[in-house]
Design a protein around this motif. Structure first.
Motif, PDB file in Angstrom:
ATOM      1  N   ALA A 113      17.827  44.343 -60.754  1.00 60.08           N
ATOM      2  CA  ALA A 113      16.695  43.750 -60.051  1.00 60.08           C
ATOM      3  C   ALA A 113      17.199  42.640 -59.141  1.00 60.08           C
ATOM      4  O   ALA A 113      18.353  42.198 -59.231  1.00 60.08           O
ATOM      5  CB  ALA A 113      15.670  43.194 -61.033  1.00 60.08           C
ATOM      6  N   VAL A 114      16.297  42.211 -58.251  1.00 59.36           N
ATOM      7  CA  VAL A 114      16.568  41.052 -57.411  1.00 59.36           C
ATOM      8  C   VAL A 114      15.554  39.970 -57.782  1.00 59.36           C
ATOM      9  O   VAL A 114      14.342  40.194 -57.732  1.00 59.36           O
ATOM     10  CB  VAL A 114      16.457  41.397 -55.912  1.00 59.36           C
ATOM     11  CG1 VAL A 114      16.631  40.134 -55.064  1.00 59.36           C
ATOM     12  CG2 VAL A 114      17.492  42.443 -55.520  1.00 59.36           C
ATOM     13  N   VAL A 115      16.068  38.808 -58.165  1.00 59.27           N
ATOM     14  CA  VAL A 115      15.206  37.667 -58.472  1.00 59.27           C
ATOM     15  C   VAL A 115      14.923  36.922 -57.166  1.00 59.27           C
ATOM     16  O   VAL A 115      15.855  36.496 -56.484  1.00 59.27           O
ATOM     17  CB  VAL A 115      15.884  36.724 -59.476  1.00 59.27           C
ATOM     18  CG1 VAL A 115      15.004  35.491 -59.731  1.00 59.27           C
ATOM     19  CG2 VAL A 115      16.167  37.446 -60.786  1.00 59.27           C
ATOM     20  N   PRO A 116      13.643  36.754 -56.801  1.00 53.71           N
ATOM     21  CA  PRO A 116      13.342  36.031 -55.553  1.00 53.71           C
ATOM     22  C   PRO A 116      13.852  34.594 -55.617  1.00 53.71           C
ATOM     23  O   PRO A 116      13.894  33.976 -56.688  1.00 53.71           O
ATOM     24  CB  PRO A 116      11.808  36.057 -55.489  1.00 53.71           C
ATOM     25  CG  PRO A 116      11.383  37.152 -56.413  1.00 53.71           C
ATOM     26  CD  PRO A 116      12.424  37.229 -57.484  1.00 53.71           C
ATOM     27  N   THR A 117      14.253  34.058 -54.468  1.00 52.15           N
ATOM     28  CA  THR A 117      14.743  32.681 -54.422  1.00 52.15           C
ATOM     29  C   THR A 117      13.688  31.698 -54.912  1.00 52.15           C
ATOM     30  O   THR A 117      14.026  30.644 -55.467  1.00 52.15           O
ATOM     31  CB  THR A 117      15.172  32.300 -52.992  1.00 52.15           C
ATOM     32  OG1 THR A 117      14.092  32.556 -52.089  1.00 52.15           O
ATOM     33  CG2 THR A 117      16.387  33.111 -52.559  1.00 52.15           C
ATOM     34  N   SER A 118      12.401  32.024 -54.739  1.00 52.39           N
ATOM     35  CA  SER A 118      11.326  31.118 -55.170  1.00 52.39           C
ATOM     36  C   SER A 118      11.235  30.998 -56.686  1.00 52.39           C
ATOM     37  O   SER A 118      10.562  30.104 -57.200  1.00 52.39           O
ATOM     38  CB  SER A 118       9.980  31.580 -54.608  1.00 52.39           C
ATOM     39  OG  SER A 118       9.676  32.891 -55.061  1.00 52.39           O
ATOM     40  N   TRP A 119      11.899  31.905 -57.414  1.00 53.19           N
ATOM     41  CA  TRP A 119      11.912  31.841 -58.876  1.00 53.19           C
ATOM     42  C   TRP A 119      13.132  31.078 -59.385  1.00 53.19           C
ATOM     43  O   TRP A 119      13.407  31.083 -60.588  1.00 53.19           O
ATOM     44  CB  TRP A 119      11.949  33.238 -59.488  1.00 53.19           C
ATOM     45  CG  TRP A 119      10.739  34.072 -59.220  1.00 53.19           C
ATOM     46  CD1 TRP A 119       9.706  33.792 -58.390  1.00 53.19           C
ATOM     47  CD2 TRP A 119      10.467  35.345 -59.792  1.00 53.19           C
ATOM     48  NE1 TRP A 119       8.786  34.806 -58.381  1.00 53.19           N
ATOM     49  CE2 TRP A 119       9.223  35.797 -59.247  1.00 53.19           C
ATOM     50  CE3 TRP A 119      11.125  36.180 -60.701  1.00 53.19           C
ATOM     51  CZ2 TRP A 119       8.644  37.014 -59.588  1.00 53.19           C
ATOM     52  CZ3 TRP A 119      10.557  37.395 -61.044  1.00 53.19           C
ATOM     53  CH2 TRP A 119       9.317  37.809 -60.487  1.00 53.19           C
ATOM     54  N   THR A 120      13.859  30.429 -58.506  1.00 54.22           N
ATOM     55  CA  THR A 120      15.129  29.787 -58.871  1.00 54.22           C
ATOM     56  C   THR A 120      15.211  28.385 -58.273  1.00 54.22           C
ATOM     57  O   THR A 120      14.329  27.951 -57.542  1.00 54.22           O
ATOM     58  CB  THR A 120      16.314  30.616 -58.337  1.00 54.22           C
ATOM     59  OG1 THR A 120      16.395  30.444 -56.907  1.00 54.22           O
ATOM     60  CG2 THR A 120      16.157  32.095 -58.654  1.00 54.22           C
ATOM     61  N   ASP A 121      16.330  27.710 -58.616  1.00 54.39           N
ATOM     62  CA  ASP A 121      16.597  26.411 -57.975  1.00 54.39           C
ATOM     63  C   ASP A 121      17.416  26.571 -56.707  1.00 54.39           C
ATOM     64  O   ASP A 121      17.850  25.585 -56.108  1.00 54.39           O
ATOM     65  CB  ASP A 121      17.298  25.469 -58.951  1.00 54.39           C
ATOM     66  CG  ASP A 121      18.713  25.937 -59.313  1.00 54.39           C
ATOM     67  OD1 ASP A 121      19.090  27.082 -58.919  1.00 54.39           O
ATOM     68  OD2 ASP A 121      19.446  25.189 -59.990  1.00 54.39           O
ATOM     69  N   GLU A 122      17.658  27.832 -56.289  1.00 56.82           N
ATOM     70  CA  GLU A 122      18.372  28.181 -55.064  1.00 56.82           C
ATOM     71  C   GLU A 122      19.812  27.650 -55.067  1.00 56.82           C
ATOM     72  O   GLU A 122      20.355  27.260 -54.040  1.00 56.82           O
ATOM     73  CB  GLU A 122      17.619  27.683 -53.820  1.00 56.82           C
ATOM     74  CG  GLU A 122      16.221  28.244 -53.704  1.00 56.82           C
ATOM     75  CD  GLU A 122      15.504  27.836 -52.428  1.00 56.82           C
ATOM     76  OE1 GLU A 122      16.201  27.648 -51.407  1.00 56.82           O
ATOM     77  OE2 GLU A 122      14.261  27.731 -52.455  1.00 56.82           O
TER      78      GLU A 122
END
Length: 411
Positions: A113-122
């Motif tokens: 899967a790809v985790v969206p950047t908005s779900w992370t601290d980038e």
């Protein structure tokens, strides 16, 4: 009261359309084919997408590494590299790590899967992930839109802009289509004068050649307005001889009635070029059809009244253009609608009347009749449909269900 023997419209159309053959197909580059009609089915040469790729910007991960991730208990992974849309090198995600990916980038092996950047601290060297995605989130798999060999476009349908995009994405560069029919429009009558003035006694502004040229373009043709031709037999024949080399269909208006001044019917009826048929149709009760020249180019003769000519165009010319173009179906789409106003209709005639169609709350349609008869032209200017009342209908009550042909001004 109708006393003459009239031909039903369905019989006339069947006879005319049986004589029309679609234009020969040709191979065109994709963008040049826009507006034409596919002459054969188009199949996908390969899968679409062609490979697994990221649908969004984010981080390609293994699901086992991010199970249970949430905002108060994030999962930290090492970011071991970046993959862009132009990347071609094979890469793999190992346990405890992830790859930063851009939308369109090939998916790394083992990533689920790809985790969206908005779900992370980038993060760049490492990243905290605050939610666990489902398998396949943010991923487009090879062939998920089209399988190799799938039919992308069917013969008889028009090449529209979204279809051009789909074919290009599928790897199609050329398609086989039928050319847009070339339609020449001629108005006849000694009384006709050019536009830009009002009609006066002995002078009638040429409306038809302008209106029918526009109608032919709306129908998908390449249309050419020749303009006004006097009621002179040799002049009419000269115009036709000159135009057969540049046309797939000739549309002529005026002089189709039975009066002494109806020269088109007298000239073409006498030499057998065009057969004139009296139809059980209102308006447009007389239409001519035949072929001219050694090329046997089809010719349609319409009445001179502008509103009646436009009804004749819808009834006959538009289906002929669609048949030449190879389009299916050739007729306008039809719906059932509830009539908002009681109407009377000529006994024994199939009436086509301009109308305004609206969708009803909860489903279905209503139809409001617009000006007909001698005011058909005014009605057509506002119409988005043609209300159809059959030969056996002399009165249609408000609230009854009637047939309506939908008019799409774009085609």
């Amino acid at each position: 009261m109708v006393t003459a023997t009239l031909t039903p419209l369905a019989d006339f159309l069947q006879r005319v359309l049986a004589a029309i053959r679609p234009l020969p197909p040709l191979d065109l580059e994709l963008t040049q084919a826009y507006g034409n009609v596919f002459a054969e089915d188009v199949v996908a040469p390969g899968p679409l997408p062609a490979f697994d790729h990221a649908a969004i910007d984010g981080y390609a991960v293994r699901l086992d590494d991010v199970v249970g991730a949430r905002e108060d208990r994030p999962v930290r992974l090492n970011v071991v590299g970046d993959v862009g849309a132009a990347s071609w090198r094979p890469v793999r995600v190992s346990s405890g790590s992830c790859l930063s990916v851009a939308a369109g980038a090939p998916m790394p092996a083992a990533a689920d899967a790809v985790v969206p950047t908005s779900w992370t601290d980038e993060g760049m060297a490492s990243v905290e992930i605050y939610a666990s995605p489902k398998r396949g989130h943010g991923v487009r798999r090879a062939g998920e839109e089209l399988a190799a060999g799938a039919v992308v476009a069917q013969a008889g349908t028009q090449v529209a802009a979204p279809m051009v995009a789909l074919l290009a994405a599928a790897g199609v560069a050329h398609v086989v289509v039928r050319p847009c029919p070339r339609v020449v429009v001629v108005s006849t009558g000694d009384e006709l004068v050019e536009t830009g003035r009002m009609s006066a006694p002995g002078q009638v502004v040429d409306v038809n050649s302008h209106a029918l040229t526009a109608a032919a373009v709306e129908a998908g043709a390449l249309a050419y307005r020749i303009g006004i031709c006097d009621d002179d037999p040799e002049g009419l024949r000269a115009v036709l001889e000159d135009q057969t080399l540049r046309s797939d269909l000739i549309v002529m208006t005026g002089g189709t009635g039975h009066g002494p001044g109806d020269m088109v019917r007298r000239i073409f009826g006498r030499d057998g070029t065009v057969g004139f048929t009296d139809l059980s149709v209102y308006p447009c009760s007389s239409l001519g059809f035949g072929t001219v020249g050694v090329e046997e180019v089809p010719i349609v003769c319409l009445p001179g009244d502008p509103g009646t000519a436009l009804i004749g165009f819808e009834v006959l010319v538009r289906p002929v253009i669609q048949r030449l173009a190879g389009a299916e179906p050739v007729f306008r789409p039809s719906i059932k609608a509830h009539l908002l106003e009681t109407l009377s209709s000529p006994a024994g005639l199939r009436e086509f009347r301009p109308a305004l169609v609206s969708e009803r709350r909860g489903g279905g349609y209503t139809v409001q009749p617009l000006a007909g008869g001698p005011y058909t032209l005014s009605g057509l200017a506002d119409a988005n449909g043609l209300l159809v009342l059959g030969e056996r209908v002399s009165t249609a009550a408000a609230g009854s269900t009637v047939d309506v042909l939908l008019i799409d001004r774009r085609r």
